[in-house]
Scaffold this motif. Structure first.
Motif: not given
Length: 554
Positions: A145-157
């Motif tokens: 789950i952590i791995e799959t949300t990394q790209s979305l997290m980076q976009k938000v940050k």
């Protein structure tokens, strides 16, 4: 170093199993052409629990048993090793220090797996621990789950740190993240979404069939923006973080409109956010769709046919009380009757029913609304919850003047509701004169029909309820499959008990008899405790015995 263990003899020495049970297990193993390990058979036959067996193994092999939920695991260490090899061995690296690679394994007697690990992890010696297989697999799910949300997290940050970032932008990345959270919850059939910050990250969990499942792990860096955007959706004060707030919003999810009831509460690391998902299509059930057995359904319909009096539906939060009340109103609503409900908040809209919402901020409480409702010439009244003695007395007064009143209480069983009413200050004779019946309910998970198999519960569970079982009985469980996300369960069903107030019970109430005496009289009058309903559904293979005993006291 390989160590030979006569695990059966060890369990006998420790009093976990008997000699006869060992011989039976050895026979089962022989019938399976020795494809099953003896430990698996002991667990499958219900002779010993998985955790208890693992602790016995750990003691004998002089390994430390470790609860993986009690420690913080640094997932970055996993990236340095082959996940496929670790997962195939049901092992997980919990930490690395100067001397060892520390690995938790589920089966310390599977020497082939341990040799595989030692051949591929050669940077340092391995120090083994024993943990449960289910815990190891859940941690891998969390890592994925952590791995799959990394790209979305980076976009938000990136967007949060940009000069153009605005919280009210409907096209922002943070809004896309919220939509993704809501879509996932709806797709999973969740009833609630929990967003909980801790010191290092933010956990997003969905309550599916009454059980919380983690679906996202977000960086703590984006939490404030996420919380503020959700509060804007619910028309809450984004600057107020010291007090709880409640709100509501609607949104189209997967081409259907859903209402979300929002609650925030301050915690040590930030505000805990809970969103209750309200699906208008799910609530309009009929009585025969609630899951009551035939006997309880007839009892409930008898209560609904009463011309006046009070009917209580009791149970903890999330036990389906509102659904049952709405189903009852849906069944008895008629153009010739005036039905008024008093709710906080109004969760679902019912046709042919006048619904009123309380507002504590302006003093429009349940009691105030109820008094005004009585001047509206109603036939049937539903009070969402009896919270104080004033509302209780007004509701009972309404029932004594010819109204049928429905309401809810928080009690563990039906007889306890009578004790609760006395504790709230209601006179015994008023309870006896007004009370028609009490429905107490819980929701239990249903076995997934796609992976249902026969199952032998652990003997301590059988011993608790053996006097309620027929001579020949079979229980079932869900093995776990993609349809149920490997939980073994899909959907929920009600189990309940219904106490009808007979003349004898009414007399006992007015004479201030205690709960035990009322309970014994109820049994003589045909009352069946909720446990009986639960066991019946387990014997019908609708649910598991473990699930029934999870929610019902024996």
């Amino acid at each position: 170093m390989r160590k030979t263990l006569r695990i059966g003899d060890i369990l006998i020495d420790e009093g976990k199993i008997t000699q006869d049970q060992l011989m039976h297990a050895l026979g089962v193993q022989k019938d399976s052409n020795f494809s099953k390990k003896l430990g698996e058979i002991f667990i499958d036959e219900g002779l010993i629990g998985e955790k208890e067996f693992a602790q016995v193994l750990a003691s004998q092999l002089e390994y430390e048993f470790i609860d993986l939920y009690s420690i913080n695991i640094n997932f970055t260490v996993l990236k340095n090793f082959s996940l496929n090899i670790l997962k195939s061995a049901d092992a997980i690296i919990i930490k690395e220090d100067e001397d060892f690679i520390h690995i938790a394994i589920s089966d310390p007697l599977n020497y082939d797996n341990m040799e595989l690990l030692e051949r591929n992890i050669v940077v340092k010696p391995i120090k083994y621990y024993i943990s449960l297989k289910s815990d190891i697999r859940h941690l891998y799910e969390r890592f994925e789950i952590i791995e799959t949300t990394q790209s979305l997290m980076q976009k938000v940050k990136d967007e949060i740190h940009s000069k153009e970032f605005k919280l009210d932008n409907e096209q922002s990345s943070i809004m896309q993240l919220i939509e993704q959270i809501l879509k996932t919850a709806v797709r999973n059939g969740a009833s609630d979404i929990h967003i909980e910050p801790n010191d290092i990250d933010v956990s997003v969990r969905n309550r599916v069939d009454g059980i919380l499942r983690e679906v996202f792990i977000l960086d703590i860096e984006i939490y404030n923006a996420l919380a503020s955007r959700i509060k804007i959706l619910g028309n809450l004060d984004i600057s107020e973080k010291r007090r709880s707030q409640d709100g509501r919003f609607s949104m189209n999810v997967n081409n259907s409109k859903y209402d979300f009831r929002l609650s925030t509460a301050p915690t040590l690391h930030g505000e805990s956010i809970v969103m209750r998902i309200l699906d208008q299509q799910k609530i309009l059930l009929k009585l025969d769709q609630l899951g009551m057995n035939e006997k309880n359904l007839k009892k409930f319909q008898t209560l609904l046919d009463s011309p006046y009096g009070v009917v209580f539906v009791t149970g903890p939060t999330g036990s389906g009380k509102t659904t049952s009340l709405y189903a009852a109103l849906n069944d008895i609503k008629d153009i010739e009757n005036k039905i008024i409900t008093i709710e906080d908040p109004i969760e679902y809209q019912l046709p042919l029913v006048q619904q009123m919402q309380t507002n504590d901020k302006i003093g429009y409480t349940f009691n105030h609304v109820l008094k005004s409702v009585l001047r509206q010439d109603p036939d049937i009244i539903m009070v969402g919850e009896i919270r104080d003695d004033e509302t209780l007395n007004t509701a009972v007064g309404a029932s004594l003047t010819g109204h049928l009143v429905f309401s809810t209480l928080h009690t563990n069983d039906a007889p306890s509701a009578i004790t609760r009413l006395v504790q709230m200050g209601l006179q015994s004779y008023l309870i006896a004169d007004s009370l028609v019946g009490i429905v107490t309910q819980r929701l239990v998970r249903k076995i997934c029909p796609e992976c249902k198999i026969e199952h032998k519960p652990q003997l301590p569970l059988i011993k608790k309820i053996h006097h309620h079982l027929p001579e020949d009985y079979t229980f079932y469980t869900g093995k776990g499959c993609p349809k149920c996300e490997f939980s073994g369960y899909k959907g929920r069903i009600m189990i309940c008990e219904i106490l009808q107030i007979t003349e004898n019970i009414s007399t006992q109430i007015s004479e201030d008899k205690n709960k035990h005496e009322i309970y014994q009289e109820a049994l003589r009058s045909g009352f069946e405790p909720m446990l009986i309903d639960g066991i019946g559904k387990a014997l019908e293979s609708t649910t598991t015995l473990e699930e029934v005993l999870r929610v019902v006291k024996t």
